[in-house]
Every structure is written in structure tokens, then in C-alpha cells.
Design an enzyme around this catalytic site. Sequence first.
Site, PDB file in Angstrom:
ATOM      1  CE  LYS A  40      13.813 -13.604   3.059  1.00 19.90           C
ATOM      2  NZ  LYS A  40      13.821 -14.231   2.924  1.00 19.90           N
ATOM      3  CE1 TYR A 256      -0.762  18.222   5.878  1.00 23.19           C
ATOM      4  CE2 TYR A 256      -0.455  15.862   6.978  1.00 23.19           C
ATOM      5  CZ  TYR A 256      -0.292  17.218   7.137  1.00 23.19           C
ATOM      6  OH  TYR A 256       0.395  17.666   8.251  1.00 23.19           O
TER       7      TYR A 256
END
Length: 365
Positions: A40, A256
Amino acid sequence: MSGEATANAVLDIDLGALVGNWRRLRDRLRPGAICAGVVKADAYGLGADRVAPALAAAGCKLFFVAQIEEGVVLRRLLPEAEIAVLNGLLPGSAGEFVARRLIPVLNSLGEIAEWRHSGSGLPAIIHVDTGMARLGLPPGELARLAADPSLLAGTDLRALMSHLACAEEAGNPLNAAQLAAFAAARAALPPAPASLANSSGIFLGPSYHFDIARPGAALYGVNPLPGKANPMAQVIRLKGRILQTRDVDTGDTVGYGSTHRRGGPGRIATVAVGYADGWMRSLSNRGSVAIAGQRVPVVGRISMDLMTIDVTALDPQAVRPGCLAELIGPGNDVDAVAAAAGTIGYEILTSLGRRYHRVYSGGVA
Ligand SMILES: *Cc1c(COP(=O)(O)O)cnc(C)c1O
């Protein structure tokens, strides 16, 4: 498309190691039990189009996907395989299941009825809930099914399955409770092959193996025994390109939010992998990467396309634009990255970036 030599990041996927993991799990099973492959979410991010054929070539005959769309894609790749769809039968999807010869995992009496009315002799797996409260027949629906076997008339019952909630904790009492509930469900329903174990469930011992095991994560190298030595081989390696280096000094800040501040002179290298590639922002100022075998720390925030590392300790000649930093590899496997990120290996794998240049090796000829 860029080639490997100029790619910003390279993801190596060792299909030989993957197939070896499948064989290792299969060989652990009690005699007579078969080992399926759970592919999956695009084979946990590694590429179902390459992973599933490699497993099939090694002898895997039964595959589990989550969604019908995944089953449709897999059917094109593997015309002969048995493909089961865990998320079950959504209203209106029966025709597609029949057309593609997909096996629905029926999770409720409603799904069982819809499938029965979609044709005679259609194959199905029935999922009973024994302690997840997620998918599968809840106890009340199981009792109604047991009381009225005609609800299954005409259905080709390929397996009865359930799913363990705490299989990676061998001592968790829920394992034995689920095992008992599953045995009771089996006794109450028409005879069918049984399936309970995921990757970690296989390591709970033969009483959990039944007829079909459903490993996913362990195939891809995730440790099915957290806290113990990993019995599986690593399957992936991730390398990011160094784009630039610079000298920094006391008081300079990196990235940042200026979350990393220099306490002295040093050197920063910028690597072309960021959170848009699945290198999670929670790895800001966490963990490390390897350059020429030496580990160096991640400093500053992870940004969308970039991350910064402290290479002060390295020979500047070894850290130049175009060099590769190893983000996932032998010294820093998927589980170690997950621990640093505050998550599990499953999420690291299924987040692996679509921008990575993927290089497959090994597999079965
Ligand atoms: C995902 C899944 C598996 C595979 O689990 P792993 O822990 O990855 O081995 C097996 N069964 C069900 C029902 C699943 O949803």
C-alpha cells in the site's frame, strides 16, 4: 530530467535487500503459512511498480493494497497475482473490483451484503475487529454473521483476518487478548484460511502466524522489534547534494527564525533536501548526516528545499559544492531518522520525496 550525476538528491533502493527481507520473514513462518506482501501507499513510498514485481518474481503471490486505485495499478503490473484491498468495498465500487479481479477485504455486514449481491462465487476476505476499533466487523456484526451463515452464501471466502494494535510490544496483554478474540471469531464462522500478523506480529511467534502473514514495514527495512537489534536489512540510502559552504563566526545565525546561533567560528554547508522532500521540519536542529563517513550535525531549521549542516570539523576539501551528504544510510537508518524526527519509520518512508532521483538495484532477474 536530471541524471544521477546532477540530481539534487539521490535515493538508492536495493530491491535485492527487499527481496531478502521477504524471504527472511517467509522462512520464519510456521510450515505451511504463506507470506503476502503489503505494498500500500506505493510500497511504503519505495515504488510499487518496482517493488511488487520484484516480490512476485521471488514467489510472493498475494499482495495487499489500501485503496482500489492502488489495486487497479497493481493489476496492470501483475496480471496473475492475488490482490486484496484493505480499505474494502466503497458503495458503488463492486463493478471495478470484479472487472480488475481484486479481492475486497470486507469490513462490515453492509459490505458483505453488497459483495454477495454483486455476483456469485466472488472472492472476499473478511476482516473482524479484535481490538483496533478502526476497520473490520465489530463484535455485534460478527455475532450476527455467525448466527446467519447465509449472509455469506455464494461468497468465496478466501480468508478471515484481523489486525494487531500493539504487535511491536511483545509484552502487551492486548496481543493475547486479540489472539483469543480472533480464535473465537474463527470458531464462529465458516472455515477459511486465517491471517493476523503484520511485520511485528510475525515475531510474536508461530501462534500468531496462522495461514497468511501480512508484512509491510519490515520488508522495507523498518525494525519490527523496536528497542532490539533490527533483524531486517536496510533497503534505502538517501544522499543530498551540497550546494554551497560558508564560514560563519560568533553571533552569526543560521536559517529561518535564527534558531541556531554561532558560539564561535565555523563552517556551514547547505544541502539540497528540505521538508518538501519529506525531510520533516521536526528535524530542525535534530539529527545528523554523514559526509565521507563522518557524522556532522544538522543546524538551523529545515526549510522547504534546503537544510544546513555544521561541517566545521571536516576537511574543507571533503565538503565542496557537488559533494553528497548521506541523510539515510548504514550509520543513520530509517528508524534513527524517525526517532530524531519524533515519528516512526513508516512515516519517514511514506514521506520520501517525489523529487529524489531514484536508483533501483538488485531484485530478481
Ligand atoms: C498496513 C497493514 C499491514 C502491514 O503492517 P506492517 O506493520 O507495515 O507490517 C498489515 N495489515 C493491515 C490490515 C494493514 O493495514
